[in-house]
Design a protein around this motif. Structure first.
Motif, short mmCIF file in Angstrom:
data_model
loop_
_atom_site.label_atom_id
_atom_site.label_comp_id
_atom_site.label_asym_id
_atom_site.label_seq_id
_atom_site.Cartn_x
_atom_site.Cartn_y
_atom_site.Cartn_z
N GLN A 138 0.82 -1.22 0.00
CA GLN A 138 0.00 0.00 0.00
C GLN A 138 0.84 1.26 0.00
O GLN A 138 0.42 2.30 -0.50
CB GLN A 138 -0.95 -0.02 1.20
N PRO A 185 0.47 3.57 -4.85
CA PRO A 185 0.04 4.85 -5.46
C PRO A 185 1.21 5.65 -6.02
O PRO A 185 1.13 6.18 -7.13
CB PRO A 185 -0.63 5.59 -4.30
N THR A 186 2.28 5.73 -5.25
CA THR A 186 3.40 6.53 -5.71
C THR A 186 4.10 5.88 -6.90
O THR A 186 4.61 6.58 -7.78
CB THR A 186 4.40 6.78 -4.56
N ALA A 244 -2.94 14.83 -7.51
CA ALA A 244 -3.39 13.66 -6.75
C ALA A 244 -4.28 14.08 -5.59
O ALA A 244 -5.27 13.43 -5.28
CB ALA A 244 -2.19 12.87 -6.24
N GLY A 252 -9.44 0.66 -4.63
CA GLY A 252 -8.40 1.01 -3.66
C GLY A 252 -8.61 0.47 -2.26
O GLY A 252 -7.65 0.19 -1.54
N SER A 296 -4.93 -1.76 -4.59
CA SER A 296 -3.99 -0.76 -5.11
C SER A 296 -2.77 -1.44 -5.74
O SER A 296 -2.27 -0.99 -6.76
CB SER A 296 -3.60 0.23 -4.02
N TRP A 348 -3.76 -2.68 -9.23
CA TRP A 348 -3.78 -1.58 -10.20
C TRP A 348 -2.37 -1.16 -10.56
O TRP A 348 -2.05 -0.92 -11.73
CB TRP A 348 -4.54 -0.38 -9.62
N CYS A 349 -1.53 -1.08 -9.54
CA CYS A 349 -0.15 -0.66 -9.76
C CYS A 349 0.55 -1.60 -10.73
O CYS A 349 1.19 -1.15 -11.69
CB CYS A 349 0.56 -0.60 -8.41
N ALA A 377 -3.95 7.86 -8.84
CA ALA A 377 -3.30 7.48 -7.58
C ALA A 377 -3.97 8.18 -6.40
O ALA A 377 -4.20 7.57 -5.34
CB ALA A 377 -1.81 7.82 -7.62
N MET A 420 -7.32 6.55 -5.69
CA MET A 420 -7.08 5.25 -5.08
C MET A 420 -6.77 5.39 -3.59
O MET A 420 -7.29 4.66 -2.75
CB MET A 420 -5.88 4.62 -5.79
N GLU A 421 -5.94 6.35 -3.29
CA GLU A 421 -5.52 6.59 -1.92
C GLU A 421 -6.72 7.04 -1.06
O GLU A 421 -6.89 6.58 0.07
CB GLU A 421 -4.42 7.65 -1.95
N ARG A 435 -8.82 4.13 -0.31
CA ARG A 435 -8.19 3.23 0.66
C ARG A 435 -8.33 3.75 2.09
O ARG A 435 -8.73 3.03 2.98
CB ARG A 435 -6.71 3.04 0.32
#
Ligand SMILES: Nc1ncnc2c1ncn2[C@@H]1O[C@H](COP(=O)(O)OP(=O)(O)OP(=O)(O)O)[C@@H](O)[C@H]1O
Ligand SMILES: [Mg+2]
Lengths: 250, 335
Positions: B58, B62-63, B87, B173, B179, B182-183, B238, B241-242, B245
């Protein structure tokens, strides 16, 4: 009928006038040698014809039809292809990607690397250019090899008007012969019009049907090769220099 | 300290594998990643547990997605430091659309992504048409977006709109491995784009030899603008998503510049050159993984979080130096 005709083309860069009033024509199956001093504007003229620069005045006719070239891509779609003096290779890309840059073969959205690799090898072999591995980065090539790649990619591009800006500059005797033979082959095909810039008059006279000299932004001399000689061309260039020096009071 | 470069004297196959390996840009960062995992697992048995791996995933995901976009932009010879703010803003855009304008959930999410792409378009046009260096363009954009974010949100966090709760939030997310999935999807897809498509080839050309690319007829500006739009869109994704989450929309998602700088650090540690022309998406993922593992591992072994930035700084410098060194080796050790 001329494949390419340039009428009254002028090009300025800010205060500097690179081309004043250029008139030029080349027919199919004809090779025109374009001579001139360093900075005379030869490369600029080539870049106007290939759609890289917009001319400030004048017009360009392809097959006697006036065209306004919007971009290099557009010019290319009209069959105009160029070998640039600065070669335009991308160091970070492999030899074969460079050869097919911006005309990549694809399968769907993906590059068809295998085909491009094979074609690149074939073309270079046909040309007699010795590059052991087409997958190496262009950064690793010698000056002459880079030149050969740049020439190969235009020659095999199905161009109908081919512009070569000093294709012999970094070439050894053998490599120069390869290029000159290629030009001769293309000429023999009879459907390609070729403009070639060279500083070596002997080499130029060898392949050219006609020679033109660009001086102070104008074509000052345009004659069939048979009616001139290396000595006359050299005299003309030097006379121009002496004349200008005298005029400047030097 | 000097790095031993002796090729192992073993059988030819091993040697070929070795040269093949060090010639890959991702090599150094992969070695570092493995070494860190081994070290932290040896230090604490908690490291390779399900729960902790989820934490690392996690922290990475995103990053890393932002870093993918950054790689494309760096390869094309530009940079975007406003992406972290995109973002942070994207979840708010979704929230405004849903809660103030009654837009349904999915169109609202798409609208947020679209507006982000528009930010990228503006960044790209200012940089390419008006010839403002991208660092300055996106610095301005950073503050601009920050101002928009703070004034429109009054700097208050808000709840996730109820219409996106449920499956949508889980998939986008909130699910345990959402996540990360997706990444990985983004990384694999854009790795292919960079290495196997025309867009990737042209992006490399534009960053490697801009004049050459132009002469070859490549629409240089279009490629750059496209990559600006890509970064912003991935940044928005991202951020969304965050938000899903952590189940809240917070103006501090990404901590202002943190997402941006961490993503750039990940790209650089992964072997992407700031000078343009070369870079790797997989490397950026590994780079982000390394940074996440460092932070997580320090936590676990009880070292204070304070020296973390010291380590991150060193990691950037060392990997940059190693990359220079390795790329010289690659050049020299050619066929
Ligand atoms: N993009 C540009 N911007 C400004 N000035 C330019 C540009 N390109 C060329 N010039 C100028 O135009 C003039 C003609 O340059 P050009 O490159 O056409 O010469 P050339 O005849 O090809 O010379 P050489 O034989 O050295 O290649 C030079 O004075 C050059 O400095
Ligand atoms: Mg020139």
């Amino acid at each position: 009928m001329d494949a390419l005709r340039v009428e009254g083309v002028a090009k300025r860069f800010g205060a500097l006038t690179a081309l004043t009033d250029v008139n030029l024509h080349v027919g199919r199956g004809e090779v025109l040698g374009l001579l001139g001093d360093n900075g005379a504007g030869k490369s600029t003229l080539i870049k106007v014809i290939c759609g890289f620069h917009r001319p400030d005045a004048g017009r360009i006719l392809v097959d006697e039809v006036p065209v306004v070239l919007r971009s290099v891509d557009h010019a290319r779609s009209l069959g105009i292809d160029t070998v640039y003096q600065d070669l335009a290779l991308v160091n970070e890309l492999s030899v074969y990607h460079n050869m097919f840059l911006n005309r990549e073969h694809r399968i769907g959205p993906l590059l068809n690397n295998r085909l491009m690799r094979r074609l690149a090898e074939e073309h270079l072999r046909e040309m007699g250019v010795d590059i052991p591995d087409v997958t190496v980065e262009a950064a690793k090539l010698s000056g002459g090899q880079r030149q050969a790649i740049a020439v190969a990619r235009s020659v095999y591009s199905a161009a109908r008007i081919l512009l070569l800006d000093e294709p012999l500059a970094a070439m050894g005797a053998k490599e120069a012969t390869i290029i000159l033979d290629l030009v001769a082959d293309l000429k023999a095909r009879g459907d390609v019009a070729i403009v070639i810039i060279a500083h070596n008059y002997a080499q130029a006279l060898q392949v050219c049907d006609r020679v033109a000299i660009l001086q102070q932004g104008r074509i000052t001399f345009d004659r069939p090769t048979a009616e001139t000689s290396v000595a006359e061309l050299t005299d003309l260039m030097v006379a121009d220099y002496r004349g200008r020096r005298r005029a400047a009071g030097g | 300290m000097s790095v031993a470069v002796d090729k192992p004297g073993g059988p030819a196959l091993a040697r070929r594998a070795w040269t093949g390996f060090i010639r890959r840009r991702e090599a150094s960062v992969l070695v570092v990643a493995i070494a860190l995992v081994v070290y932290f697992q040896a230090s604490t048995p908690l490291f390779l547990t399900d729960g902790n791996l989820r934490n690392i995933a996690q922290a990475t995901a995103p990053t890393a997605i932002v870093a993918v976009g950054i790689v494309f932009l760096l390869v094309s010879g530009e940079i975007d430091i406003s992406v972290g703010m995109v973002a942070a803003l994207a979840p708010y855009l979704m929230h405004y659309a849903i809660d103030f304008y009654g837009v349904p959930a999915v169109p609202a999410i798409l609208l947020a992504l679209l507006l982000a792409a528009l930010v990228g378009l503006v960044n790209g046009l200012i940089t390419t048409r008006l010839k403002v260096p991208s660092f300055v363009t996106t610095l301005g954009m950073f503050y601009l977006l920050y101002g928009i974010l703070l004034t429109t949100s009054k700097a208050y966090p808000v709840a996730i709109p109820s219409s996106v709760k449920g499956d949508l939030q889980t998939w986008l997310g909130a699910g345990d491995w959402a996540s990360l999935s997706w990444c990985l999807l983004v990384v694999v897809f854009f790795h292919l784009v960079l290495t196997r498509t025309r867009w990737g080839l042209h992006t490399i050309s534009v960053g490697g030899n801009m004049l050459g690319a132009t002469e070859a007829g490549i629409r240089v500006n279009r490629v750059k603008v496209g990559n600006f739009m890509l970064v912003s869109t991935l940044g928005a994704f991202a951020g969304l998503m965050e938000a899903f989450r952590i189940n809240s929309i917070d103006p501090n998602i990404g901590g202002g510049t943190r997402i941006t700088f961490t993503a750039i650090a990940a790209a650089v540690i992964g072997g992407t050159a700031l000078a343009g022309g070369s870079g790797t998406v997989i490397g950026a993922l590994l780079g982000m993984f390394v940074l996440a593992v460092l932070q997580n591992g320090f936590n676990l072994v009880g070292v204070s979080a304070n020296p973390f930035f010291l380590i991150q700084g060193l990691a950037i410098l060392v990997s940059m130096i190693a990359n220079q060194y390795l790329s010289r080796l690659r050049r020299a050790g050619g066929s």
